[in-house]
Design an enzyme around this catalytic site. Structure first.
Site, PDB file in Angstrom:
ATOM      1  N   LYS A   1       0.883  -1.231   0.204  1.00  0.00           N
ATOM      2  CA  LYS A   1      -0.017   0.024  -0.008  1.00  0.00           C
ATOM      3  C   LYS A   1       0.839   1.129  -0.060  1.00  0.00           C
ATOM      4  O   LYS A   1       0.501   2.085  -0.799  1.00  0.00           O
ATOM      5  CB  LYS A   1      -0.916  -0.202   1.324  1.00  0.00           C
ATOM      6  CG  LYS A   1      -2.100  -1.047   0.917  1.00  0.00           C
ATOM      7  CD  LYS A   1      -2.878  -1.390   2.273  1.00  0.00           C
ATOM      8  CE  LYS A   1      -3.616  -2.656   2.046  1.00  0.00           C
ATOM      9  NZ  LYS A   1      -4.344  -3.361   3.247  1.00  0.00           N
TER      10      LYS A   1
ATOM     11  N   GLN B   1      -4.988  -2.596   9.580  1.00  0.00           N
ATOM     12  CA  GLN B   1      -4.850  -3.985   8.857  1.00  0.00           C
ATOM     13  C   GLN B   1      -5.085  -4.950   9.821  1.00  0.00           C
ATOM     14  O   GLN B   1      -4.897  -5.139  10.832  1.00  0.00           O
ATOM     15  CB  GLN B   1      -3.330  -3.954   8.487  1.00  0.00           C
ATOM     16  CG  GLN B   1      -2.880  -5.185   7.985  1.00  0.00           C
ATOM     17  CD  GLN B   1      -3.387  -5.173   6.217  1.00  0.00           C
ATOM     18  OE1 GLN B   1      -3.385  -4.311   5.743  1.00  0.00           O
ATOM     19  NE2 GLN B   1      -3.858  -6.387   5.899  1.00  0.00           N
TER      20      GLN B   1
ATOM     21  N   ASP C   1     -11.477   1.287   3.699  1.00  0.00           N
ATOM     22  CA  ASP C   1     -11.526   0.229   3.571  1.00  0.00           C
ATOM     23  C   ASP C   1     -12.971  -0.243   3.318  1.00  0.00           C
ATOM     24  O   ASP C   1     -13.190  -1.757   2.736  1.00  0.00           O
ATOM     25  CB  ASP C   1     -11.038  -0.746   4.667  1.00  0.00           C
ATOM     26  CG  ASP C   1      -9.585  -1.484   4.442  1.00  0.00           C
ATOM     27  OD1 ASP C   1      -9.440  -1.684   3.319  1.00  0.00           O
ATOM     28  OD2 ASP C   1      -9.113  -1.951   5.455  1.00  0.00           O
TER      29      ASP C   1
END
Ligand code: NDP
Length: 294
Positions: free
Chosen positions: A53, A97, A120
């Site tokens: 990322k 994450q 997300d």
């Protein structure tokens, strides 16, 4: 058979984003979009994802920052960090994450993220808005699948889409997106899972088959209709003597035999993986531009 080349399309999208960042932001003296990631613990897969990322952000000119913490971090401390990121005006969007260590309630952390910074797309507010066809951050993998179909001009309207797998991050949201009354929706969707009977009979009827079950090589040629479009989401590391790294990547679909029958198919690697990554950039860009009001 034509490949649905996610690597190629994601590179095209990245260069479009990079151009916009340069011309519309940096050249005009504005800040670039800023994506932050929170990484807890030493899980190698999570470390690789977050490093990927950061690399993607660098490539398009975004600012990226990573907040790293040991796996012993308490839930209350992690909630404080999320609160800090929620309130930092310099950060447009952030992700925590997953997976998190067992002593931390993952759902509680997800729900503590401001929906307007939840790039997300995992917060229930974003999930609910997606269900109701209201503008929102879409979860990255389903968003990547839809974008890939769109870029290859594969119509979904009136098609029979069969989705294999009903996870919260792939199967269920992609089935919702494709069945919504909207552009790149309007399909008739059958969602299959481990309790589905006569699976082969159902998959053989699919105009578009989306496979996300996490079992390597599960879908074989006899399960696919001639000229179907096949999207393989699965990713598996398979040991091999043929590569330097000692492994290669395979999907949930037996590529060689299925490719012979279908009209379009995603490769693994180079299909949905890169489309998932670029979708996070697209969501961050939306967050920067405040395209979605909450
Ligand atoms: P999950 O393990 O969360 O879900 C798997 C789903 O498949 C479940 O709904 C399960 O059914 C169903 N299933 C499992 N076995 C069968 C079977 N034999 N017949 C029918 N249904 C079955 O998977 P994810 O969605 O998280 O991931 C799926 C795959 O996609 C994995 O390989 C993962 O690594 C990959 N992935 C790739 C991404 C990318 O960027 N390319 C992103 C995310 C995931 P039930 O609900 O009944 O248990």
């Amino acid at each position: 058979m034509q490949l649905l080349d996610g690597k190629l399309v994601s590179e095209q999208i990245k260069s479009e984003i990079a151009q916009e960042v340069k011309e519309e932001m940096l050249d005009k003296g504005l800040n670039a979009p800023h994506l932050a990631a929170v990484l807890v613990g030493e899980d190698p897969a999570s470390q690789t994802y977050v490093a990927g990322k950061e690399k993607d952000c660098r490539e398009v000119g975004f600012i990226s920052s990573v907040y790293k913490y040991p796996s012993t971090i308490s839930e209350s401390k992690l909630l404080e960090i999320v609160d800090f990121l929620n309130n930092d005006p310099e950060i447009d969007g952030f992700i925590v994450q997953l997976p998190l260590p067992r002593h931390i309630d993952e759902q509680k952390i997800i729900e503590s993220i401001l929906p307007s910074k939840d790039v997300d797309g995992f917060h229930p507010v974003n999930t609910g808005r997606m269900m109701k066809n209201i503008l929102c951050y879409l979860p990255a993998t389903p968003y990547g699948i839809i974008t890939l179909l769109e870029r290859y001009k594969i119509e979904t309207e009136g098609k029979h889409v069969v989705v294999l797998g009903r996870s919260n991050i792939v199967g269920t949201p992609v089935s919702v997106l494709l069945s919504r009354k909207s552009k790149f929706g309007n399909a008739t969707v059958t969602l299959c899972h481990s309790y589905t009977r006569n699976l082969k009979e159902i998959t053989s009827q699919a105009d578009i088959l989306i496979v996300a079950i996490g079992q390597q090589g599960f879908v074989t040629g006899d399960m696919v209709k001639k000229d179907a479009v096949v999207v393989d989401v699965g990713i598996h590391r398979v040991p091999t003597l043929d590569t330097k790294s000692g492994f290669c990547l395979k999907g949930d679909v037996k590529f060689e035999e299925v490719a012979k029958k279908c009209s379009f198919i995603t490769p693994v690697p180079g299909g949905i993986g890169p489309m998932t990554r670029v979708s996070l950039l697209l969501n961050t860009l939306k967050a920067y531009k405040k395209e979605i009001s909450y």
